[in-house]
Scaffold this motif. Structure first.
Motif: not given
Ligand code: NCC
Length: 276
Positions: A82-91, A222-230
């Protein structure tokens, strides 16, 4: 310490890991029922010959990497689950050519999988953990997650989007090479989506740049670039032999240690550029 030279290891990967998708001629899928669901064209025909490719891990260390432009400069980009691009394009960029998803996502998160627009871009490939070196028939009777109905439902609503099922043989052919090249005994669990995706791209592309599979200086819990989960296990592995995968990829890296440190970037040759 790996046992084979990088050159020999690349040859082993090229010659022993068979990257194929389930076809209508394969075992229990050779029914008229399945014919209507499986894509008519092979993955190779669908993507054509690819030059420079990027594989983007989902690691938290992609956050603030500013790698988006560099990633999008590739001919094709592979992403996971489920890795998104929307909102994270810069990275992480915005191009998605292939998305590799595990059967758990397709089954347990079925509602999101069938509904969320993020899955509607590019080519989808699903894989499922199979019993060690099982025949396709045996696996089909007892998949790890029974994703087949969800697959069919998705195919019915998105008939034009190519969506493949990875032949489960690949995971154990790859696992055997991981085990043979490790000093320790590895638990017999299949490689992560990350490792499978890397090898899939090595079969399709001239060259493969992998981002944040080997962590950069931005390494984080931090597990994923799109979540806050550690969770440290995301980077180090728990179920998947992630540490062994990363050692192997480090061993065959053709790029520099500096590129790993600053960009989390590893450069691997496509198999058609491996001469044995
Ligand atoms: O987390 P996941 O993986 O989707 O990540 C995709 C691939 O990126 C690499 N990765 C990820 C995070 C991190 N900190 N470091 C990394 O190197 C890994 O190579 C990873 O494979 C999977 O492999 O399919 C996995 O899927 C998730 C989860 O099922 C999906 O995200 C769907 O929600 C698994 N997590 C759980 O089951 C809780 C994960 O173990 C493996």
């Amino acid at each position: 310490a790996a046992k084979l030279s990088p050159e020999k290891l690349l040859c082993q990967l090229r010659d022993r890991v068979n990257v194929t998708m389930i076809q209508g001629s394969d075992g229990p899928f050779d029914t008229s029922e399945w014919q209507q669901y499986l894509p008519g064209k092979s993955l190779n025909e669908t993507v054509g010959r690819l030059g420079r490719c990027a594989v983007v891990s989902s690691a938290g260390s992609l956050k603030s990497s500013h790698l988006g432009q560099e990633i999008d400069s590739h001919d094709a980009v592979l992403r996971f689950n489920g890795a998104p691009t929307k909102g994270f394009q810069e990275d992480v960029g915005q191009k998605t050519t292939i998305r590799l998803v595990n059967s758990q996502l397709v089954t347990v998160e079925e509602q999101q999988f069938l509904r969320e627009a993020l899955y509607n871009t590019g080519i989808l490939i699903v894989w499922d953990p199979a019993p060690y070196h099982a025949e396709i028939h045996e696996w089909y009777r007892k998949p790890d997650y029974n994703f087949f109905e969800s697959y069919k439902a998705y195919r019915s609503t998105h008939p034009e989007q190519p969506f493949y099922i990875l032949n489960p043989k690949m995971q154990w052919q790859l696992w055997d090479i991981l085990q043979e090249n490790s000093m320790e005994h590895i638990q017999p669990n299949p490689p992560s989506s990350g490792m499978l995706g890397i090898v899939i791209m090595m079969t399709l592309c001239d060259e493969v740049d992998v981002y944040e599979f080997l962590p950069s200086k931005r390494q984080t819990d931090i597990c994923h670039y799109y979540q806050k989960f550690h969770d440290r296990a995301c980077t180090m592995g728990a179920y998947h032999p992630l540490l062994f995968e990363k050692n192997l990829v480090k061993h065959i890296n053709q790029g520099t240690d500096e590129d790993i440190y600053t960009h989390g970037k590893v450069t691997l040759p496509g198999f058609r550029n491996v001469h044995c």
